[in-house]
Design a protein around this motif. Sequence first.
Motif, PDB file in Angstrom:
ATOM      1  N   ALA A  70      42.335  47.516  37.779  1.00 55.52           N
ATOM      2  CA  ALA A  70      42.982  46.355  38.150  1.00 55.52           C
ATOM      3  C   ALA A  70      41.814  45.096  37.495  1.00 55.52           C
ATOM      4  O   ALA A  70      40.539  45.110  37.998  1.00 55.52           O
ATOM      5  N   VAL A  74      41.592  40.973  36.893  1.00 56.68           N
ATOM      6  CA  VAL A  74      42.042  39.659  37.276  1.00 56.68           C
ATOM      7  C   VAL A  74      41.493  38.851  36.405  1.00 56.68           C
ATOM      8  O   VAL A  74      40.372  38.774  36.080  1.00 56.68           O
ATOM      9  N   TYR A 124      41.289  35.640  43.190  1.00 59.67           N
ATOM     10  CA  TYR A 124      40.743  36.826  42.715  1.00 59.67           C
ATOM     11  C   TYR A 124      41.274  37.997  43.740  1.00 59.67           C
ATOM     12  O   TYR A 124      41.619  38.882  43.290  1.00 59.67           O
ATOM     13  N   ASN A 160      44.031  40.796  42.676  1.00 55.38           N
ATOM     14  CA  ASN A 160      43.595  42.447  42.956  1.00 55.38           C
ATOM     15  C   ASN A 160      44.549  43.172  43.819  1.00 55.38           C
ATOM     16  O   ASN A 160      45.003  44.108  43.447  1.00 55.38           O
ATOM     17  N   ASN A 161      44.892  42.365  44.985  1.00 53.78           N
ATOM     18  CA  ASN A 161      46.048  43.082  45.872  1.00 53.78           C
ATOM     19  C   ASN A 161      47.516  43.321  45.128  1.00 53.78           C
ATOM     20  O   ASN A 161      48.104  44.173  45.392  1.00 53.78           O
ATOM     21  N   ILE A 220      46.695  46.594  43.400  1.00 53.60           N
ATOM     22  CA  ILE A 220      46.533  47.626  44.149  1.00 53.60           C
ATOM     23  C   ILE A 220      48.006  48.122  44.641  1.00 53.60           C
ATOM     24  O   ILE A 220      48.198  49.143  45.020  1.00 53.60           O
ATOM     25  N   LEU A 252      38.214  48.092  40.439  1.00 57.08           N
ATOM     26  CA  LEU A 252      38.349  46.510  40.497  1.00 57.08           C
ATOM     27  C   LEU A 252      37.505  46.300  39.132  1.00 57.08           C
ATOM     28  O   LEU A 252      35.937  46.379  39.341  1.00 57.08           O
ATOM     29  N   GLU A 270      34.748  40.762  48.139  1.00 56.63           N
ATOM     30  CA  GLU A 270      34.383  42.237  47.742  1.00 56.63           C
ATOM     31  C   GLU A 270      33.274  42.576  48.784  1.00 56.63           C
ATOM     32  O   GLU A 270      32.840  43.794  49.490  1.00 56.63           O
TER      33      GLU A 270
END
Length: 305
Positions: free
Chosen positions: A28, A30, A89, A93-94, A97, A107, A223
Amino acid sequence: MSVTQTPAYTALTRRPDTSIDHPDISIAIVNWNTRDLLLDALNSIYSDTSGPNLEVFVVDNNSSDGSAAAVAERFPQVILAANTTNAGYAAGNNQAIKQAKAPYILLLNPDVVVPKDTFAKAIAFMDAHPDAGASGIRLIHPDGRIQRSVRGFPTPLAIIWELTGLAALFPQSRLFGAYRMTWFAYDTAAEVDQPMGTFLLIRRSALDAVGMMDEQFPIFFNEVDWCLRCKRSGWKIYFDPGAQIVHYGGSSTAQVGPAMAWESRRGLLQFYNKHYRLPWFWPLRAAISAASWPHAWLQAHRRSK
């Protein structure tokens, strides 16, 4: 699994003719206005033709530099989302995911160059450590220097040492240097708190247990929050020195440097609001809050110069 549609999000385009049914790793990325670095990163990723099976997601947060169009043209195998606003961010990422298929989810920042065998080595390390919910690897500056990419959790006491200058005065102290871990050796595998999110390899089963990125931390500390939740769930997090990438660093946030100084402080205080709410933390939280805003102003002033 489809991505929930909101005004900020664009559906990820999974191309049936190029998608992999059983990837070993889902990556992933971003992106925001780092077109050339992103293309270099993708080129390095796909140059390792003998490595594990990949599916690569790029979530572009409304870049103005043609990033999304360039990815679509040059890397049609990428699963791409071109958001119409900057979703942040964590949310970006979600998005990836939610569609990722692999047992490992990475990530990865767009401002990196990935040497051959990096993914294979990182997966092998996780396979050898079944108690690992996540791991990070060595980050190298373009000039070859090791980047200090491992930190402890930003507990109130650890941040007090930073703000009072004791961390800088005693950089080899495991007490005063608890946050930045300036004493940490980057040549040995070790259990750690939080590797930098530039390269954070997450086990799918750990992600299922811990949950996704918390979107109340849109840029900073997402994170960190995830790593803390991971460890509280009983998983371990490791630093793996056997694999490395080149990291240019700060390519997106540098475009709005002064604003990021304020955003970082807001993220830290939000982190405390979530994880350090008990009464005995209140005096330290109050001291940090009082000191953080002048410190953020100084950082913003320096970055504006």
